[in-house]
Design an enzyme around this catalytic site. Structure first.
Site, PDB file in Angstrom:
ATOM      1  N   LEU A  62       0.860  -1.171   0.000  1.00 45.02           N
ATOM      2  CA  LEU A  62       0.000   0.000   0.000  1.00 45.02           C
ATOM      3  C   LEU A  62       0.902   1.227   0.000  1.00 45.02           C
ATOM      4  O   LEU A  62       1.988   1.200   0.569  1.00 45.02           O
ATOM      5  CB  LEU A  62      -0.895   0.036   1.243  1.00 45.02           C
ATOM      6  CG  LEU A  62      -1.929  -1.089   1.414  1.00 45.02           C
ATOM      7  CD1 LEU A  62      -2.644  -0.926   2.751  1.00 45.02           C
ATOM      8  CD2 LEU A  62      -2.929  -1.094   0.267  1.00 45.02           C
ATOM      9  N   ASP A  63       0.446   2.301  -0.635  1.00 45.12           N
ATOM     10  CA  ASP A  63       1.211   3.545  -0.583  1.00 45.12           C
ATOM     11  C   ASP A  63       1.367   3.986   0.866  1.00 45.12           C
ATOM     12  O   ASP A  63       0.534   3.665   1.727  1.00 45.12           O
ATOM     13  CB  ASP A  63       0.495   4.645  -1.370  1.00 45.12           C
ATOM     14  CG  ASP A  63       0.431   4.335  -2.856  1.00 45.12           C
ATOM     15  OD1 ASP A  63       1.242   3.514  -3.325  1.00 45.12           O
ATOM     16  OD2 ASP A  63      -0.428   4.918  -3.540  1.00 45.12           O
ATOM     17  N   MET A  64       2.401   4.758   1.131  1.00 49.21           N
ATOM     18  CA  MET A  64       2.701   5.174   2.496  1.00 49.21           C
ATOM     19  C   MET A  64       1.494   5.832   3.169  1.00 49.21           C
ATOM     20  O   MET A  64       1.213   5.592   4.349  1.00 49.21           O
ATOM     21  CB  MET A  64       3.883   6.146   2.505  1.00 49.21           C
ATOM     22  CG  MET A  64       4.262   6.627   3.897  1.00 49.21           C
ATOM     23  SD  MET A  64       5.756   7.642   3.932  1.00 49.21           S
ATOM     24  CE  MET A  64       5.146   9.160   3.166  1.00 49.21           C
ATOM     25  N   THR A  70      -1.750   5.546   2.264  1.00 47.80           N
ATOM     26  CA  THR A  70      -3.000   4.801   2.130  1.00 47.80           C
ATOM     27  C   THR A  70      -3.120   3.877   3.330  1.00 47.80           C
ATOM     28  O   THR A  70      -2.179   3.167   3.676  1.00 47.80           O
ATOM     29  CB  THR A  70      -3.018   3.981   0.826  1.00 47.80           C
ATOM     30  OG1 THR A  70      -2.965   4.878  -0.291  1.00 47.80           O
ATOM     31  CG2 THR A  70      -4.278   3.137   0.731  1.00 47.80           C
ATOM     32  N   ARG A 110      -5.168   6.003  -7.732  1.00 48.44           N
ATOM     33  CA  ARG A 110      -4.893   7.440  -7.757  1.00 48.44           C
ATOM     34  C   ARG A 110      -4.678   7.939  -9.185  1.00 48.44           C
ATOM     35  O   ARG A 110      -5.173   9.000  -9.573  1.00 48.44           O
ATOM     36  CB  ARG A 110      -3.675   7.742  -6.880  1.00 48.44           C
ATOM     37  CG  ARG A 110      -3.862   7.323  -5.429  1.00 48.44           C
ATOM     38  CD  ARG A 110      -2.553   7.286  -4.665  1.00 48.44           C
ATOM     39  NE  ARG A 110      -1.962   8.607  -4.547  1.00 48.44           N
ATOM     40  CZ  ARG A 110      -0.723   8.828  -4.108  1.00 48.44           C
ATOM     41  NH1 ARG A 110       0.052   7.793  -3.779  1.00 48.44           N
ATOM     42  NH2 ARG A 110      -0.267  10.056  -4.021  1.00 48.44           N
TER      43      ARG A 110
END
Length: 337
Positions: free
Chosen positions: A149-151, A153, A249
């Site tokens: 997961l993105d930092m 998110t 995104r």
């Protein structure tokens, strides 16, 4: 297994040779090799120009090979980098001898990277298990990690605790049999209100830090459904069919409906409705509290790598997204436009 306390990682090259025994795709032939281990990784090596078939470089993972073909490839062998266990708080949703399911908070990177050796989920995991975790051959700095997961998110992430679990879970992701649903708040209302975004994603030509929809990108599909209209915004659920970097995104930015708070993809300014003094102050307050993209990995479903039993997990929305939703409901009432 992950090595701790070693020197920082260095990439070296290792030459490999395989003589094909059956007729099959090139990526399938390479996937069973120990230093590759999956079709996804095989495809990366092929596209990087590191594979030859009968002395000719091949860039297509689907290239057919026949019995007797000589396949040569250069795979990166990465020396272990220093990974330090840290006693960081983790929200463990489920754990057994083979895996963990974590509800990741915002502002926590999944794994160490350049200039960021600590404070990550990997550091916390190493401390929690008190030992080593499995990793892909060329990714020793991502022990246990099967997907990311993105930092900024939040939400659910499954982690493997042994090699067999790592391989089995990775195979499910590659077969697209893992169910992943996200919830986010977007600017505007998607039109149509439910549908599919099928647009390839690659590195942005203008800014190499972010991604973009581009014709030469990798295949990417996101399904979406609008759950609630919030005046100038909407609460939307997403289902990933593929798992490209920043996929949701990027696809939302491409639609002109970026996630609220997503500075990298145009969501941290007022995108819909009048830009009045009151609304500027109203959204400045929102961006102070929600200092990230409004995106949460809400549900995760997969088959247990040992038993094969289907497992489903759900994580409630985090407080900052709940608060933002409530504020946007006020914008509907007081700042129509």
């Amino acid at each position: 297994m992950c090595s701790r306390g070693a020197a920082p990682g260095r990439i070296m090259k290792k030459q490999n040779v395989l003589v094909a025994e059956t007729e099959q795709r090139l990526d399938v032939a390479l996937a069973c090799m120990p230093d590759i281990g999956s079709r996804n990784r095989a495809q990366k090596v092929i596209r990087a120009g590191c594979v030859t078939v009968d002395e000719k470089t091949v860039l297509r993972p689907s290239h057919p090979v026949t019995p007797g073909c000589v396949i040569r490839w250069t795979s990166p062998t990465v020396e272990p980098m220093s990974l330090l266990p840290q006693a960081l708080t983790m929200d463990i949703v489920y754990e057994d001898e083979s895996l963990l399911v974590i509800n990741k908070p915002a502002r926590m990177p999944v794994h160490p990277g350049a200039g960021r050796p600590t404070g990550t989920l990997v550091n916390a995991l190493l401390h929690h298990v008190g030992g080593d975790l499995p990793h892909a051959p060329d990714e020793p700095f991502r022990p246990g990690i099967v997907h990311r997961l993105d930092m900024d998110t939040t939400g659910l992430l499954v982690v493997a605790k042994n090699d067999a679990a790592h391989r089995a879970l990775q195979s499910q992701f590659e077969a697209r049999s893992v169910d992943r649903h996200y919830v986010g708040i977007v600017w505007g209302v998607p039109d149509p209100r439910s549908g599919t975004i099928d647009a390839p994603i690659g590195r942005s030509a203008r800014n190499r830090i972010i991604m973009a929809v581009r014709p030469d990108g990798r295949h990417a599909i996101t399904h979406y459904e609008t759950h609630e209209i919030l005046g100038p915004a909407a609460l939307v659920q997403f289902k990933l069919e593929t798992g490209r970097t920043h996929q949701i995104r990027v696809h939302l930015s491409y639609m002109g409906r970026p996630l609220i708070g997503d500075a990298a993809y145009g969501g941290a300014t007022i995108r819909h409705g009048p830009v009045t003094r009151n609304r500027r102050a109203f959204y400045a307050n929102i961006f102070d509290v929600l200092d990230r993209q409004a995106l949460h990995a809400r549900s995760l479903g997969f088959c247990h790598p040992d038993s094969g039993v289907r497992m489903e997990f759900v994580a409630d929305l985090p407080e900052d997204i709940i608060w933002t939703r409530e504020q946007l409901r006020k914008d509907v009432a007081h700042f129509r436009g």
